[in-house]
Motif scaffolding. Structure first.
Motif, PDB file in Angstrom:
ATOM      1  N   PHE B  20       0.811  -1.220   0.000  1.00 46.63           N
ATOM      2  CA  PHE B  20       0.000   0.000   0.000  1.00 46.63           C
ATOM      3  C   PHE B  20       0.845   1.272   0.000  1.00 46.63           C
ATOM      4  N   PHE B  21       2.089   1.157   0.455  1.00 45.21           N
ATOM      5  CA  PHE B  21       3.003   2.298   0.351  1.00 45.21           C
ATOM      6  C   PHE B  21       3.454   2.503  -1.098  1.00 45.21           C
ATOM      7  N   THR B  22       3.538   1.390  -1.836  1.00 43.42           N
ATOM      8  CA  THR B  22       4.129   1.486  -3.168  1.00 43.42           C
ATOM      9  C   THR B  22       3.090   1.485  -4.289  1.00 43.42           C
ATOM     10  N   HIS B  23       1.831   1.255  -3.920  1.00 43.58           N
ATOM     11  CA  HIS B  23       0.761   1.311  -4.920  1.00 43.58           C
ATOM     12  C   HIS B  23      -0.247   2.365  -4.485  1.00 43.58           C
ATOM     13  N   GLN B  84      -0.659  14.849  14.486  1.00 44.24           N
ATOM     14  CA  GLN B  84       0.611  14.778  15.231  1.00 44.24           C
ATOM     15  C   GLN B  84       1.743  14.166  14.403  1.00 44.24           C
ATOM     16  N   LEU B  85       1.464  13.755  13.192  1.00 41.11           N
ATOM     17  CA  LEU B  85       2.534  13.185  12.360  1.00 41.11           C
ATOM     18  C   LEU B  85       3.458  14.291  11.864  1.00 41.11           C
ATOM     19  N   PRO B  86       4.726  13.966  11.687  1.00 43.82           N
ATOM     20  CA  PRO B  86       5.608  14.936  11.013  1.00 43.82           C
ATOM     21  C   PRO B  86       5.047  15.223   9.620  1.00 43.82           C
ATOM     22  N   THR B  93       1.618   8.302   4.464  1.00 49.20           N
ATOM     23  CA  THR B  93       0.596   7.675   5.315  1.00 49.20           C
ATOM     24  C   THR B  93      -0.769   7.722   4.628  1.00 49.20           C
ATOM     25  N   ARG B  94      -1.096   8.894   4.056  1.00 49.19           N
ATOM     26  CA  ARG B  94      -2.394   9.012   3.377  1.00 49.19           C
ATOM     27  C   ARG B  94      -2.473   8.037   2.200  1.00 49.19           C
ATOM     28  N   LYS B  95      -1.379   7.945   1.467  1.00 48.45           N
ATOM     29  CA  LYS B  95      -1.368   7.022   0.323  1.00 48.45           C
ATOM     30  C   LYS B  95      -1.653   5.590   0.800  1.00 48.45           C
ATOM     31  N   SER B 142      -1.881   8.670  16.511  1.00 45.89           N
ATOM     32  CA  SER B 142      -1.308   8.213  15.239  1.00 45.89           C
ATOM     33  C   SER B 142      -2.336   7.294  14.613  1.00 45.89           C
ATOM     34  N   PRO B 143      -2.371   7.207  13.279  1.00 45.60           N
ATOM     35  CA  PRO B 143      -3.306   6.267  12.663  1.00 45.60           C
ATOM     36  C   PRO B 143      -3.007   4.815  13.058  1.00 45.60           C
ATOM     37  N   LEU B 144      -1.818   4.568  13.578  1.00 50.95           N
ATOM     38  CA  LEU B 144      -1.462   3.197  13.932  1.00 50.95           C
ATOM     39  C   LEU B 144      -2.032   2.766  15.280  1.00 50.95           C
ATOM     40  N   LEU B 145      -2.486   3.708  16.092  1.00 48.96           N
ATOM     41  CA  LEU B 145      -2.938   3.364  17.448  1.00 48.96           C
ATOM     42  C   LEU B 145      -4.409   2.966  17.447  1.00 48.96           C
TER      43      LEU B 145
END
Lengths: 509, 509
Positions: B20-23, B84-86, B93-95, B142-145
């Protein structure tokens, strides 16, 4: 052949040197040997293992030189085998040699007499052969050096001539050599052909390093093949004697270290070569963190009797201050091995006189302490102390893994901040026991709470209102875990500390 | 139920995050998933393990929040889960979130599609559940939490609130808690009730520390009981699917460390709970010294498939410089585990795009390198490098045992002078291979021979006539031992040195 006869602990390895150091030539006799064993019987030992040799035999062997070979009892103190000894060592050495020679020449074999007396008491009767003893190996001449050793040294055939060091372990015999193997085989064979023994121990921990660095795995295969020949001699002895003759080994305290030293006790157990397997430290310190649980699993399904070896020294920091084991420390170490899954506790160097136990512990404590080692239930009833020490044997090239000294470390990605210890403690103590944590610092903290101390994630508080170099913490019973306690120290970013000793003790409340 | 179906290596663990990071959202599709698997099939992998989650599910789970839960694709960059993300991290992250959401909403489940494509290629089709992922755990938002995590944190029920540290591992969930166990059970259950899989992996190595310090052994018993429930779900899935559904685990690289972390893979194998056991480092570095021989012995007689885990990083000195694994290092590490007795090589974080292998290795080397890991005979034919690294997981309180940096030490009673390393190297290479030792020093020695270097007690000489910071030594083939080489450095009493890297390489002459 039956292997049903049981081995019982504690197993007591005795170097007869102690006997000859403490009994003059006019005191050695069959009766004196009996009296020596009677004392150990009173202390409740289950198996006695009598050590036969260093580089020479300490009895009248027909195939090896004796300890008193080359020594003239009537000769002067500057005779060849003595002239390089420190003057202070000469009287004791002469006494030992005179006594051993006198007893042998009076027709008494120390070991045969001792083992017969063991049988009288129902104690298992074994002998032990040290496989590469190097006492005095860096001396040019000493009564301890055999002609065989000196010839190997002269031919530059010892273990590690390449780096020309003065480290004792570099001066061991090279067990990849066929002449070394045959030298020991004839000695082992003599014992198996002539003695009435329940078992023979091959003591590979005297002195651990038997191969050129890097040759351990190939060398270990040579040892295994050699041990198959010994096993066949045991089988012949069983035929001769009409009872089992077991084979035992002492090896380093961790399975992978042992294998990487060429001393693959697990493989020997699985191949059916051995009946007794003793992981043990070498000498520097009793090892309170031997992975007995792992050893147990590795030998599951074999017939091997697994014993955990205790040494007589207690040294928390490598090359740091060392003392002798106390009754409480010995009970703690014994509990660790039994709780880990060992069948027995094995004592090495626990000499009542030679290492002053009779004086430091007293015979009442020796008797009670050794007897408690018979099983974990008895150990639960006596005070015990569990300490943090280190593994005093590493295979060549294995990384150091010393727990002490413990120092303040700052947060990094990989590991937690502060300092942590894992203390093996055996079973959770009964509710009637009082648990205490002891921490010894190099310097007393600046304030009592400068360093926060946690045991199993629970804060514990020092019992002294002021900071001390040695601090004690009372630990609530509910905080104690089975098998091990995790002790954590956390301090502010500017606080430096250095921990030298960590002990967890259980005693009557 | 039959357990005869074979597991084949190399085993490849894939985090769909990479996909998902690369597509982008306009690039994700069933065909793109197929193409991704086709690439791995071309590289010869034997088993594919698709990772389902961090704290949230990366697919449209019905029982857990999805990764895109709380995220508004149309919302601004300062919406709650992103603010809160850099700034630099927001587009990527959005991608990732947009793509995962888009693929799911288009009716394609990444994992189902990927596993079906694996079946098409004859590749084993597994899923993996990370049991305590703590990515971003020290961030407030964070979206990960997950909501579950944040509630546990709010209630101060994480693993180690007692010391209030910022260390990531202190912010894991506490697996002794019943609500944590149930939270994961329902997720695991969903997979076993709905998917067509050959196996399910419980990834205890994400992130290793699941209990309050000191509670690991008791906690491990709770995990074992929990895994019995999972095993029963596997059995039900087997009934539903009509083929075996295996259970796997990833655990720390050493058996005792694993047990002392509450992750007793050996006990699980012996209890018949698991089919796949993967000792592995955590992340900091591939571990070139995992005791696979010991693992092998410990699981003898069980049905377990033993795989040795490789990580993507290479870091010789803890917290020192780190790089990614090269094809030669990966071949060396793979050979170490297969020669030690593992059935398979297991790759974690070997992402062609995510960790730049496609760029750094190139696809030709990925294909050849992964394929060579199918067996030791294939690895014998490719260049390989064996290094000295460290064990990046220790149980709480276990002592550090880092081999590097290696420093000059002077003679003491206990250990030899100088500095020594043990390099695991797999089988002795063929006579057509050239063996080379590499040593990297912090500073170049003052003279070429200031430090004497021995390999298996044989002196080796640097190929450069001048002293260098990085020195190479040609090693005669006859000097090489099977399995491991002992490298010793000896220098005069005034010489100081610090070794940062040790490698032994075998390549075509």
């Amino acid at each position: 052949m039956s292997n049903q006869t049981s081995l019982r602990g504690p197993i007591f390895n005795q170097d007869s040197t102690e006997f000859f150091f403490t009994h003059g030539p006019d005191e050695v006799s069959a009766a004196a040997v009996d009296a020596y064993i009677d004392q150990l019987a009173a202390a409740g030992i289950g198996t006695f293992i009598s050590c036969l040799n260093a580089m020479k035999a300490n009895f009248a062997s027909k195939v090896w030189e004796t300890d008193w070979h080359g020594y003239d009892p009537k000769g002067p103190d500057d005779q060849p085998v003595l002239h390089q000894l420190p003057a202070a060592a000469i009287p004791g050495t002469r006494k030992r040699l005179d006594s051993a020679k006198h007893l042998a020449e009076s027709g008494v074999d120390f070991h045969s007499r001792a083992l017969a007396r063991c049988r009288h008491h129902g104690i298992g009767a074994w002998v032990s052969v040290r496989m590469n003893d190097v006492h005095d190996c860096v001396a040019v001449e000493s009564p301890l050096l055999s002609t065989f050793f000196k010839a190997q040294r002269e031919a530059k055939q010892l273990r590690a001539p390449h780096r020309q060091s003065d480290w004792w372990a570099d001066h061991g015999l090279d067990w990849e050599r066929a002449d070394v193997q045959e030298h020991y085989f004839k000695f082992v064979q003599e014992q198996l052909a002539t003695r009435d023994i329940d078992g023979l121990e091959l003591d590979w921990m005297r002195f651990v390093f038997h191969f050129r660095p890097g040759r351990e795995l190939a060398g270990g295969q040579a040892i295994t093949a050699w041990m198959q020949r010994v096993r066949a001699e045991c089988d012949q002895a069983e035929q001769r004697l009409g009872h089992p003759v077991k084979l035992g080994v002492r090896v380093p305290s961790r399975p992978e270290t042992a294998r990487r030293c060429g001393l693959d006790g697990v493989a020997w157990a699985r191949a059916g070569l051995i009946d007794l397997l003793v992981p043990t430290p070498f000498w520097a310190t009793t090892d309170f963190d031997m992975p007995l649980c792992e050893w147990r699993r590795l030998v599951d399904g074999t017939r091997v009797h697994l014993a955990g070896g205790l040494e007589i020294r207690y040294q928390p920091v490598p090359n740091g201050p060392a003392g002798m084991m106390t009754p409480e420390l010995a009970a703690g170490a014994a509990m660790n091995v039994l709780h880990g899954g060992a069948d027995s506790v094995y004592l090495f160097n626990y000499f009542p006189s030679g290492h002053s136990l009779a004086k430091d512990w007293g015979w009442a404590n020796i008797n009670a302490g050794f007897r408690a080692m018979q099983d974990a239930a008895k150990l639960q009833a006596v005070p015990r102390t569990h300490a943090v020490t280190f593994h005093d044997v590493r295979a060549p090239g294995e990384a150091a893994d010393n727990a002490l000294p413990g120092v303040d470390t700052k947060l990094d990605f990989q590991w937690p901040p502060g300092c942590a210890f894992r203390v093996q403690t055996g079973p959770k103590p009964g509710a009637d026991r009082r648990a205490e944590l002891l921490l010894e610092f190099e310097r007393a903290p600046a304030a009592r709470d400068e360093i926060q101390v946690f045991l199993n994630s629970q804060r514990v508080t020092a019992d002294s209102p002021t900071p001390e170099r040695i601090m004690r913490f009372l630990v609530p019973a509910a905080t104690i875990s089975d098998e091990a306690q995790v002790v954590e120290l956390v301090a502010g970013p500017d606080v430096k500390f250095r921990v030298l000793r960590v002990e967890v003790s259980f005693a009557a409340a």
